[in-house]
Enzyme design. Structure first.
Site, mmCIF file in Angstrom:
data_model
loop_
_atom_site.group_PDB
_atom_site.id
_atom_site.type_symbol
_atom_site.label_atom_id
_atom_site.label_comp_id
_atom_site.label_asym_id
_atom_site.label_seq_id
_atom_site.Cartn_x
_atom_site.Cartn_y
_atom_site.Cartn_z
ATOM 1 C CD GLU A 98 -2.185 -0.991 2.943
ATOM 2 O OE1 GLU A 98 -2.741 0.026 3.102
ATOM 3 O OE2 GLU A 98 -2.751 -1.954 3.299
ATOM 4 C CB CYS A 118 5.889 -5.152 9.200
ATOM 5 S SG CYS A 118 7.278 -3.883 10.714
ATOM 6 C CB CYS A 122 3.172 -2.235 16.624
ATOM 7 S SG CYS A 122 5.448 -2.067 16.626
ATOM 8 C CB CYS A 125 0.252 -2.135 13.976
ATOM 9 S SG CYS A 125 1.761 -2.183 11.682
ATOM 10 N N GLY A 165 5.757 -1.736 7.369
ATOM 11 C CA GLY A 165 7.123 -2.132 7.131
ATOM 12 C C GLY A 165 8.530 -1.230 8.794
ATOM 13 C CB SER A 191 8.207 6.906 10.954
ATOM 14 O OG SER A 191 6.884 6.122 11.888
ATOM 15 C CG HIS A 216 2.881 4.325 19.597
ATOM 16 N ND1 HIS A 216 2.567 5.542 19.089
ATOM 17 C CD2 HIS A 216 3.642 3.391 18.298
ATOM 18 C CE1 HIS A 216 2.906 5.736 17.493
ATOM 19 N NE2 HIS A 216 3.292 4.348 17.280
ATOM 20 C CG ASN A 290 -7.134 4.814 11.553
ATOM 21 O OD1 ASN A 290 -7.838 3.723 11.813
ATOM 22 N ND2 ASN A 290 -5.912 4.828 10.610
HETATM 23 N N1 SAH Z 1 8.000 0.569 11.140
HETATM 24 C C1 SAH Z 1 7.862 1.896 10.951
HETATM 25 C C2 SAH Z 1 6.992 2.684 10.309
HETATM 26 C C3 SAH Z 1 5.311 2.397 11.151
HETATM 27 S S1 SAH Z 1 3.180 2.980 10.128
HETATM 28 C C4 SAH Z 1 7.020 2.535 12.693
HETATM 29 O O1 SAH Z 1 6.630 1.918 13.173
HETATM 30 O O2 SAH Z 1 7.911 3.532 13.062
HETATM 31 C C5 SAH Z 1 3.709 5.099 10.605
HETATM 32 C C6 SAH Z 1 3.320 4.673 12.059
HETATM 33 O O3 SAH Z 1 1.558 4.708 12.576
HETATM 34 C C7 SAH Z 1 4.383 3.938 13.170
HETATM 35 O O4 SAH Z 1 3.851 5.737 14.753
HETATM 36 C C8 SAH Z 1 2.761 3.211 13.984
HETATM 37 O O5 SAH Z 1 3.040 3.124 14.961
HETATM 38 C C9 SAH Z 1 1.685 3.586 13.388
HETATM 39 N N2 SAH Z 1 -0.004 2.968 13.584
HETATM 40 C C10 SAH Z 1 0.681 1.261 12.702
HETATM 41 N N3 SAH Z 1 -0.793 1.310 12.934
HETATM 42 C C11 SAH Z 1 -1.344 2.586 13.826
HETATM 43 C C12 SAH Z 1 -2.770 2.088 14.332
HETATM 44 N N4 SAH Z 1 -3.470 1.071 13.598
HETATM 45 N N5 SAH Z 1 -3.555 3.544 15.058
HETATM 46 C C13 SAH Z 1 -2.567 4.724 14.966
HETATM 47 N N6 SAH Z 1 -1.226 4.168 14.525
HETATM 48 C C14 SAH Z 1 -0.748 3.081 13.792
#
Ligand code: SAH
Length: 344
Positions: A98, A118, A122, A125, A165, A191, A216, A290
């Site tokens: 995506e 990934c 987390c 995610c 990722g 990020s 977070h 989200n």
């Molecule tokens: N691996 C990287 C990029 C991930 S996506 C990282 O961890 O930063 C970018 C951001 O979106 C990250 O801060 C991730 O923690 C957050 N994220 C992922 N899923 C999410 C969700 N369901 N709701 C809110 N933020 C989310």
């Protein structure tokens, strides 16, 4: 697909120097490298046959020895609210990823993926649910930009590596992407969930990209309940690495903080977060979580989000709530891909 068999040369991921060496190894003059580089990265050629200023002999040699990675749009969702677009892209080996395109006053910004899936795990995610499939090559990351830029007929000026990722878990390819892209380094944001040794390496490269840290949670205990990477690196180690990054590059960092109801949204959390952000003058970006179907987390009420923000502001922290772009098409990172795979 044979083009990804691994035996062939991934020509789009090579920098100019490597391209020269490669051409010399094929018995060609090094200046050919510049021509090929231009075809790949300026004209976005999809085949060697298009490279009409190369001899037919060389084009044939390249076709049997190397491949040009390609990406195809399989789905495009356009928000009726703000023209945010979400793309589902198919790679040469049939995997899908995506990317999201957003329009700001300063131009078009693309959010790209750095891996298929990934392995960071987390809890909130969607990208990590099925683990890591594979790393994207630098060429494939460039393809995300090239393909959507071409589709839009408009230049993309900013890139955020915040799609699926963990970019620092695919460090070499990410660095190569930064080297090869013509998007200015100050317009690139990466990020990371916080892979400490790689933050030092990135700092030492001094390439002026903006670093966003997915924090977070303001303490290790809580962070470990939502981010497995927190077992490996403590917040103390992370903050040291952030300091190093700030000092080496002079770039302010961003802390990303996904607000999850009842988990990390208390005023006490806000106060602790402020203490971490303050010495670094870090910007805090609050992201109401989200909801992901497979997970139980939900967004706090607006009142709680505002109180969290106010608490930070009172401590002098620069804070924003992530603008919810394309709400009607949003869905969490990696969800579009998951639905598509289920349909298949
Ligand atoms: N691996 C990287 C990029 C991930 S996506 C990282 O961890 O930063 C970018 C951001 O979106 C990250 O801060 C991730 O923690 C957050 N994220 C992922 N899923 C999410 C969700 N369901 N709701 C809110 N933020 C989310």
């Amino acid at each position: 697909m044979s083009q990804y068999s691994g035996r062939m040369v991934d020509i789009k991921s090579k920098n100019l120097e490597e391209l020269k060496e490669y051409l010399v190894s094929l018995g060609e003059k090094p200046y050919r490298a510049g021509q090929i580089f231009d075809w790949l990265h300026e004209k976005h050629a999809v085949s060697f046959d298009m490279m009409t200023n190369l001899s037919r002999d060389l084009r044939e040699k390249l076709s049997t020895d190397a491949y040009i990675s390609q990406i195809r749009i399989v789905r495009e969702l356009i928000s009726k609210e703000d023209d945010t677009r979400k793309f589902l892209l198919e790679l040469g080996d049939g995997n899908v990823i995506e990317s999201v395109l957003m329009r700001y006053e300063y131009g078009l910004s693309i959010c790209i993926s750095s891996q298929i899936g990934c392995r960071m795990g987390c809890r909130f995610c969607a990208s990590t649910i099925d683990g890591l499939v594979r790393n994207l090559t630098a060429g494939e990351m460039l393809d995300e930009v090239y393909c959507i830029q071409e589709h839009m007929g408009e230049r993309i000026s900013h890139v955020v590596i915040m799609g699926s990722g963990e970019p620092l878990d695919n460090f070499d390819n990410f660095m190569r992407f930064v080297e090869l892209t013509d998007i200015g380094h100050r317009n690139i944001t990466i990020s990371t969930c916080g892979i400490v040794p790689r933050i030092y390496e990135l700092a030492d490269a001094r390439n002026q990209v903006t670093l966003a840290l997915s924090l977070h949670a303001p303490d290790d205990e809580l962070r470990r309940t939502i981010m497995p990477v927190a077992f490996k690196y403590s917040i103390e180690e992370l903050m040291k690495a952030c300091w190093y990054y700030y000092e080496k590059t002079g770039r302010r960092l961003t802390f990303e903080y996904s607000l999850i109801a009842g988990i990390n949204d208390s005023e006490e959390c806000a106060a602790k977060l402020a203490k971490l952000a303050q010495p670094l003058s870090a910007h805090v970006n609050l992201i109401p979580v989200n909801p992901v179907e497979e997970r139980e987390y939900r967004q706090p009420y607006m009142k709680t989000i505002s109180a969290f923000k106010t608490k930070l502001e009172r401590c002098g922290i620069n804070v924003t709530i992530r603008r919810e772009m394309g709400r009607d098409i949003s869905g969490a990172c990696g969800q579009l891909r998951r639905h598509y795979k289920d349909e298949e």
